[in-house]
Write a protein that holds these residues in place. Structure first.
Motif: not given
Ligand code: ADP
Ligand code: TRP
Length: 322
Positions: A144-154
């Motif tokens: 994914v792009g950088q802006d999806q990092k938080q979603h991945l952590e969740m």
């Protein structure tokens, strides 16, 4: 056995080169190495797109974009999120494990709140549906792009939490974020995004590209003045479409003031058009054959649904409803 890759893009507008270089290019580079599941996140898009014609059109465009950039349906299961309804079932199960306080920390929700935008439950719950997307297929990696990092952590937290409560069930997926890419800049110098209307479309025709290139914002340095490569959005776009030797040459021209912004923009338009030509051709072929695209999506959904069923069986047993 190959590891499994999963990712998706929302059909919320015209697909652009920020999507391509930030996310889609990785799908392409990795399709031989991983068993890939790539989908169209239409249920996620429903937060924003509440018009059936637009939903259908944008979804079809993403399917065509996946194929036009070179994803091979023999190697990749391409499908629509809504064609595997188990995802919403799993999202419900995850909802019951997810504290509201955690969702209140999510960027998309916080941004909408800060801007006093209307917030529906779908927006609030977005990360939970995304965790269900990822975990339903026992994915190993998620590009994914950088802006999806938080979603991945969740999603990772959700997997760990389920495993802790009900016993080892889900793999904890890893994000794949291209470090050197960052955010691709749009025509106005801000992050390229559908919502800013500053995009260069993956399906834009030659004339549009020529026109848009000329509109990229720059400062007002004259042709013979040295220019700042870091500040220049035109230069940052050149990086995406140039060989290393070409970019070195251009950097020299910028530093010594031997190229005007106009010339740089014309050169950029030429490079973008050259890059987009094969994609446009493939898209034109697919436009003539919508049945083929539908068939590919149907086959992809069948493969995805079979995988989903296996995991859902286990999940239902673990939680005690089966
Ligand atoms: P948009 O901001 O245009 O609505 P999306 O949020 O639908 O784009 O993004 C789809 C994918 O493309 C995501 O993985 C996102 O990280 C990536 N992406 C979107 N815009 C950019 C950009 N300007 N630079 C790099 N990656 C991007
Ligand atoms: N949220 C992602 C985006 O805005 C799209 C998406 C939905 C996604 N579900 C996903 C990406 C699962 C990767 C994996 O771009």
């Amino acid at each position: 056995m190959k590891k499994r890759l999963l990712s998706g893009i929302k059909p919320t507008g015209d697909i652009h080169i920020g999507n391509y270089f930030g996310a889609m290019r990785q799908f392409l580079d990795l399709q031989n190495e991983y068993e890939s599941f790539i989908f169209i996140a239409d249920y996620h898009a429903l937060n924003q797109i509440q018009n059936p014609k637009e939903m259908a059109q944008y979804s079809m465009d993403i399917a065509k974009a996946y194929l036009a950039i070179g994803l091979d349906p023999k190697k990749v299961a391409l499908f629509k999120q809504s064609d595997v309804p188990a995802v919403t079932e799993l999202a419900w199960i995850f909802n019951c494990l997810t504290p509201m306080a955690e969702l209140e920390r999510a960027h998309a929700y916080k941004d909408a709140k800060a801007k006093s935008n209307p917030i529906n439950m779908g927006l609030f719950d977005y990360p939970v549906l995304m965790a269900a997307d990822i975990l339903l297929y026992n994915s190993d990696v998620v590009p994914v792009g950088q802006d999806q990092k938080q979603h991945l952590e969740m999603a990772q937290d959700t997997a760990k939490k389920f495993n802790r409560i009900f016993g080892e069930t889900f793999k904890v997926p890893q994000e794949l974020i291209l470090k050197d890419v960052g955010a691709i800049r749009g025509l106005d110098g801000r992050k390229m995004s559908k919502s800013y209307k500053n995009t260069i479309g993956l399906f834009d025709d030659e004339k549009t590209i020529n026109k848009k290139s000329m509109c990229i914002t720059t400062d007002c340095r004259r042709a013979d003045e040295p220019k700042d490569i870091e500040a220049c959005s035109v230069f940052s776009l050149h990086r995406l479409f140039s060989t290393e030797a070409d970019i070195k040459k251009l950097e020299k021209q910028y530093c010594e003031g031997s190229i005007s912004y106009k010339e740089s923009k014309e050169l950029l338009a030429e490079k973008i058009n050259k890059f987009l030509n094969p994609i446009r051709e493939k898209k034109a072929e697919l436009d003539k054959n919508p049945k083929l695209v539908e068939k590919i999506l149907k086959d992809g959904a069948e493969k995805a649904a079979a995988e989903a069923e296996k995991i859902m069986k286990e999940v239902k047993k673990k939680i005690g409803v089966a």
